[in-house]
Design an enzyme around this catalytic site. Sequence first.
Site, PDB file in Angstrom:
ATOM      1  N   ASN A  45       0.810  -1.190   0.138  1.00 18.04           N
ATOM      2  CA  ASN A  45       0.019   0.807  -0.639  1.00 18.04           C
ATOM      3  C   ASN A  45       1.032   1.404   0.459  1.00 18.04           C
ATOM      4  O   ASN A  45       1.830   2.005   0.525  1.00 18.04           O
ATOM      5  CB  ASN A  45      -0.979  -0.218   0.611  1.00 18.04           C
ATOM      6  N   GLU A  58      -2.710  -4.812  -3.167  1.00 18.51           N
ATOM      7  CA  GLU A  58      -3.793  -5.468  -4.021  1.00 18.51           C
ATOM      8  C   GLU A  58      -3.833  -4.493  -5.296  1.00 18.51           C
ATOM      9  O   GLU A  58      -3.258  -5.079  -6.762  1.00 18.51           O
ATOM     10  CB  GLU A  58      -5.316  -5.590  -3.718  1.00 18.51           C
TER      11      GLU A  58
HETATM   12  N1  THU Z   1      -5.428  -1.067   2.518  1.00 15.18           N
HETATM   13  C1  THU Z   1      -4.807  -2.231   1.737  1.00 15.18           C
HETATM   14  O1  THU Z   1      -3.314  -1.908   1.081  1.00 15.18           O
HETATM   15  N2  THU Z   1      -5.355  -3.253   1.571  1.00 15.18           N
HETATM   16  C2  THU Z   1      -6.785  -3.730   1.761  1.00 15.18           C
HETATM   17  O2  THU Z   1      -6.869  -5.009   1.669  1.00 15.18           O
HETATM   18  C3  THU Z   1      -6.573  -3.177   3.049  1.00 15.18           C
HETATM   19  C4  THU Z   1      -6.630  -1.569   3.336  1.00 15.18           C
HETATM   20  C5  THU Z   1      -4.644  -0.220   2.931  1.00 15.18           C
HETATM   21  C6  THU Z   1      -4.833   1.005   2.580  1.00 15.18           C
HETATM   22  C7  THU Z   1      -4.125   1.387   4.007  1.00 15.18           C
HETATM   23  O3  THU Z   1      -2.763   2.741   3.541  1.00 15.18           O
HETATM   24  C8  THU Z   1      -4.049   0.815   5.096  1.00 15.18           C
HETATM   25  O4  THU Z   1      -4.644  -0.659   4.323  1.00 15.18           O
HETATM   26  C9  THU Z   1      -5.123   1.385   5.639  1.00 15.18           C
HETATM   27  O5  THU Z   1      -6.578   1.462   5.500  1.00 15.18           O
END
Ligand code: THU
Length: 143
Positions: A45, A58
């Site tokens: 992320n 993802e």
């Molecule tokens: N996030 C993801 O990268 N994937 C997920 O499946 C759930 C949430 C990230 C978005 C944000 O950077 C952090 O997790 C908190 O929501």
Amino acid sequence: MDKKQIQELIRTAVEQLAYAYVPYSHFRVGAALLAKNGTVYRGCNIENAAYTPSNCAERTAFFKAVSEGVKEFSAICVVGGRNGEVTEYTPPCGVCRQVMMEFCDPEEFEIVLATDTEHYQVFRLKELLPMGFGPGNLAETQN
Ligand code: THU
């Protein structure tokens, strides 16, 4: 996927936690996306000071693959946790499930949620996105 393949995908997703750019949530997420051609695309992320431009692990993995011409996938593994400590499953957000729906067969595509290589659960996209809207719904031959 057999257990060895699943564990390899989990290891790759866990490695990605180190690259998560999360100065706002401190919630690190790593993803490993297995294409049908055998290539694994990695994602983390990536957050942003303006918040909304943030991208999930993802989608980072999917967009890396599609931007290189790869559009067929068999599985993704997702791991995450506050400060990179993985104690619970991190299920994909709704937006990421919709992106999966664009490129993957919901009855076939596997989503591996894990806390470590011995603790994981495998879902089909259809289970996590029942009655999803996808490219087929726009096909002219429908109805
Ligand atoms: N996030 C993801 O990268 N994937 C997920 O499946 C759930 C949430 C990230 C978005 C944000 O950077 C952090 O997790 C908190 O929501």
